[in-house]
Scaffold this active site. Structure first.
Site, short mmCIF file in Angstrom:
data_model
loop_
_atom_site.label_atom_id
_atom_site.label_comp_id
_atom_site.label_asym_id
_atom_site.label_seq_id
_atom_site.Cartn_x
_atom_site.Cartn_y
_atom_site.Cartn_z
N GLY A 501 0.81 -1.21 0.00
CA GLY A 501 0.00 0.00 0.00
C GLY A 501 0.84 1.26 0.00
N ALA A 541 12.74 -5.51 5.77
CA ALA A 541 14.09 -4.98 5.97
C ALA A 541 14.35 -3.69 5.20
CB ALA A 541 15.15 -6.03 5.60
N SER A 542 13.30 -2.96 4.86
CA SER A 542 13.45 -1.70 4.13
C SER A 542 14.32 -1.87 2.89
CB SER A 542 14.04 -0.62 5.04
OG SER A 542 13.08 -0.17 5.96
N ARG A 543 14.11 -2.99 2.19
CA ARG A 543 14.97 -3.34 1.06
C ARG A 543 14.32 -3.07 -0.30
NH1 ARG A 543 13.28 -7.82 -1.43
NH2 ARG A 543 15.31 -8.13 -2.42
N THR A 545 12.77 -0.47 -2.17
CA THR A 545 13.22 0.59 -3.08
C THR A 545 14.70 0.46 -3.37
OG1 THR A 545 11.50 2.13 -2.37
CG2 THR A 545 13.46 3.07 -3.37
N ALA A 727 18.51 6.27 -4.35
CA ALA A 727 17.38 6.19 -3.41
C ALA A 727 17.67 5.27 -2.22
CB ALA A 727 16.12 5.72 -4.12
N LYS A 728 17.16 5.68 -1.07
CA LYS A 728 17.23 4.88 0.15
C LYS A 728 15.83 4.71 0.74
CE LYS A 728 20.44 7.40 2.31
NZ LYS A 728 21.53 7.76 3.26
N GLY A 731 10.15 3.76 4.52
CA GLY A 731 8.94 3.19 5.12
C GLY A 731 9.04 2.88 6.60
N GLU A 732 10.19 2.37 7.05
CA GLU A 732 10.32 2.01 8.46
C GLU A 732 10.92 3.14 9.30
OE1 GLU A 732 10.92 -2.34 9.38
OE2 GLU A 732 12.00 -2.21 7.48
#
Length: 771
Positions: A501, A541-543, A545, A727-728, A731-732
């Site tokens: 989402g 794991a915010s991986r 993007t 980009a980094k 979301g978390e």
């Protein structure tokens, strides 16, 4: 989300201009399914109705710890419309761990579909599969269970006591996991005669993820013994792994499809309902749906870990952070889940935010007879940053140094190495976040403003945080994508991506569109299907993007090379002379030879006998830190203990915003979760009965629209890392600095040192009474 009249402020972006002029990346396209969601045309899993579908309802334990002596299901089975009653007596006794995401991963396995000994209020006792929900609910009430109550433990530190019997918790003694990371000479620094030592004990609560969509799953069998699972999950291949393991099926007999998701925030990262639905479908030969109520989702799925942190820091009088000694006690609840990983995830963040030459981190994970903890937005970062950032503000008060200046003196710099041995920090722009944030917030003026001496008192606080960008340096982290250009010039991306989402599908389209000089609307990017999609580690794991986006970039680059190479044969020029622009293709030497993408693809198929398609596997090559700093002003009512957050400024180092609208949206939502974490949200297990007090929304207090303050956002976009266009993740980390910033603001307003989250009115009034 209430973000009041501040979109102009939130547009602030601080970039380092690169050589490329981007056309698609950096634009705020809407979600790929936004219109379908807004108009109600999208079908969530709970909306699905398959021919002959049955309904399953689960009987949950009313006791925190008990051995099941006998289950009498005769009354339920006699009810017309009941197709089966399932318990530990007629279901697989295969043990599994709900958080494993790849085959061969080491993890303590202590969960099964239905245990013979329940370990918490909310554990699974039995299930009814019936023709409809009403019949299933009625049948549940006819099941009679004879329990033998056993001793229970509800507090993590109580579980560490040597006089607590091991059977009260699990087959393993507590702690079932412990680890230490250490650098430098910690003890010597604390013994130095001039060291200023600051000690704190910070406690964070168990929280519910509060996604709009409660947990739900559908499964159906086919005539060849294959089971298909429809689930709004975060890791398709984790679901396939656990379902196949529990049911004893080969992987190619388990198909998992990602369905549209109504929110997760980590709550649907682990495998909960899927093996149940799959087993019921195989047992009955019919499609089966399981959909939990809000109450059931809160007590029986996953929570954020309750964490107790002990932190000591040693400083010199100038404000240099000489040493830090950290210890966390992790309450993972009744089953292991990610309890052996989450403590280490916290510890790794502790080494990546400040330059600390001497640091020791120890963690212990324990079982309690409480709801199971697991993945939650930030995966340990909200807990560890609450612990450490509250302590740093405490140090600032003791040293008489402004909290911003104290942090700026000690924060990491771009290019720093990870003192804990992890991957380099990359373009760590936390100093820019703090410096620019302090200026934009008017920190000096707000901090020096009178707090007030009457009923209402104001204070300003801030906090910093860091988070990861994938698993590189810890676990395997790769993804595979297939990109194809069709005969009309449109494109299809086949991958294992799973949109939670937050805009993953659209972001991947934008990255590819930038490379291929095409509109994102001309690219189709279906979500994952384990039967047809290439492998992906999952939306965790915010991986996504940083790693999956990099795979999209590389795959698009390879496709562009192939298109140019094949087109050059027909245009009678060199590949580097082929120009792609606005979905048309031509030769630089002969611009009159111009045609559309579709025309060229058709010619390539006809003349060159090949297809414009590429499959690429991309392995992560770095894991830089994402960084953020939140600045908060609060107003505290000293008569009632209620806190009103007046304003929030969130400054984040994102490298490059692929879609700035998505990035800001993530930050708004993260701030809302962070305020709730600081002030109101707590499942709060009763220390006597083991029952969750916040077991439904009428008792679990979220920050709602009227309570949301204006939220301003500044994006720091300096690039330099290996994500797509630099980009980094966001979301978390979006939620990680908010809670400690709020707590620090309250402490500044009141002159207190509150350390137990959430800061309920009772806790605030108690602290004021002790002054």
């Amino acid at each position: 989300m209430a973000v009041r009249g501040n979109l102009e402020d939130s547009e602030n972006r601080h970039e380092t201009a690169g050589p490329e002029k981007l056309k698609q990346v950096g634009r705020s396209y809407p979600l790929h399914d936004a219109e379908a969601k807004a108009t109600g045309r999208i079908r969530y899993t709970g909306d699905m109705s398959l021919q002959g579908m049955l309904c399953a309802r689960i009987l949950f334990s009313p006791l925190p710890h008990a051995r099941i002596r006998r289950i009498d299901a005769a009354g339920a089975l006699a009810l017309p419309g009941v197709y089966g009653v399932f318990t530990h007596e007629n279901t697989p006794d295969v043990l599994y761990n709900s958080q494993v995401w790849y085959a061969g991963q080491e993890a303590l396995k202590d969960e099964r579909l239905f245990p013979d000994t329940v370990r918490y209020i909310g554990d699974r006792v039995a299930a009814v599969v019936a023709a409809n929900e009403q019949t299933a609910a009625k049948a549940l009430g006819l099941i009679k269970v004879d329990y033998e109550e056993l001793p229970a433990v509800f507090e993590a530190e109580q579980a560490l006591r040597t006089d607590v019997p091991v059977p009260a918790l699990a087959p393993w003694a507590s702690p079932f996991f412990s680890k230490e990371i250490s650098v430098g000479h910690v003890d010597e620094c604390f013994e130095a005669p001039d060291a200023v030592v600051i000690e704190d004990r910070v406690e964070t609560p168990k929280i519910h993820h509060a996604a709009l969509e409660p947990h739900v799953c559908v499964a159906y069998p086919d005539h060849n013994g294959k089971i298909t699972v429809l689930t709004p999950c975060q890791i398709l291949y984790s679901v396939r792994l656990v379902v196949a393991t529990v049911l004893g099926l080969p992987f190619n007999k388990v198909r998992v499809l990602k369905t549209p998701m109504g929110g997760s925030f980590g709550g649907k990262q682990e495998v909960t309902l899927e093996p149940l639905a799959a087993f019921f479908a195989l047992a009955t030969g019919r499609p089966v749906k399981i959909q939990l109520t809000r109450h059931e989702s809160i007590i029986s799925t996953r929570t954020r870990t309750k964490t107790i942190g002990y932190v000591r820091t040693a400083w010199d009088k100038a404000g240099n952070l000489l040493a830090r000694d950290l210890k966390t006690v992790i309450d993972t609840g009744a089953y292991t889940s990610n309890g052996a990983i989450i403590g280490m995830a916290m510890g790794k963040k502790a080494f990546r935010l400040y330059r600390i030459p001497n640091q020791r981190y120890r963690t212990e994970s324990v079982h309690t007879n409480t709801p199971v903890a697991g993945a939650a937005r930030g995966y340990g970062s909200p807990q560890i940053h609450a612990i450490t950032e509250i302590n740093i503000d405490h140090a600032a008060r003791r040293l008489g140094i402004d909290p911003v200046k104290l942090r700026l003196r000690n924060l990491v710099r771009p290019g720093d190495l990870d003192a804990g041995g992890g991957p380099p920090l990359g373009q760590a722009q936390i100093i820019a976040c703090v410096a620019e944030g302090a200026k934009a917030f008017g920190w000096a003026q707000r901090r020096d403003a009178p707090h007030g001496t009457g009923r209402f008192r104001r204070g300003a606080g801030m906090a910093c945080a860091t988070h990861s960008n994938g698993y590189f340096g810890g676990f395997q982290d790769f993804t595979t994508m297939t990109l194809r250009m069709l005969e009309d010039g449109s494109m299809i991306l086949n991958s294992g991506i799973q949109d939670l989402g937050c805009g993953t599908v659209t972001s991947m389209k934008q990255i590819i569109a930038e490379v291929m000089a095409i509109s994102p609307d001309r690219i189709e990017a279906p979500e994952g299907d384990t039967e047809t999609s290439p492998y992906d580690v999952g939306s965790q794991a915010s991986r996504v993007t940083h790693v999956a986006g990099a795979c999209a970039l590389h795959t698009a680059g390879k496709l562009k090379e192939k298109l140019c190479r094949e087109a050059a044969k027909l245009l009678e020029c060199a590949p580097d002379e082929v120009i792609l622009q606005s979905e048309r293709i031509r030769s630089a030497a002969h611009p009159e030879k111009d045609c559309s993408y579709g025309e060229m693809v058709s010619l390539i198929q006809e003349k060159n006998r090949t297809e414009i398609i590429i499959t690429e596997t991309f392995q992560a090559q770095d894991n830089p830190g994402s960084y953020g700093a939140d600045f908060v002003e609060v107003e505290v009512d000293t008569w009632t203990g209620l806190v009103r957050v007046v304003e929030v400024l969130a400054v984040h180092d994102v490298g490059r915003a692929i879609n700035p609208g998505f990035v800001r949206g993530q930050i708004y939502g993260g701030v809302q979760m962070g305020i709730g974490y600081a002030l109101t949200e707590d499942i709060a297990v009763d220390p006597v009965s083991g029952r969750a007090k916040g077991d439904r929304f009428s008792r679990y207090h979220l920050v709602n629209m009227p309570d949301m303050p204006p939220v301003r956002v500044i994006l720091i976009e300096k690039g330099g890392d290996l994500g797509p266009f630099g980009a980094k993740s966001i979301g978390e980390i979006a939620t990680c600095p908010t809670a400690p910033a709020v707590v620090n603001a309250v402490n500044q307003a009141l002159g207190t040192n509150l350390e137990t989250l959430p800061l309920t009115p009772e806790r605030i009034l108690r602290a004021l009474a002790c002054q």
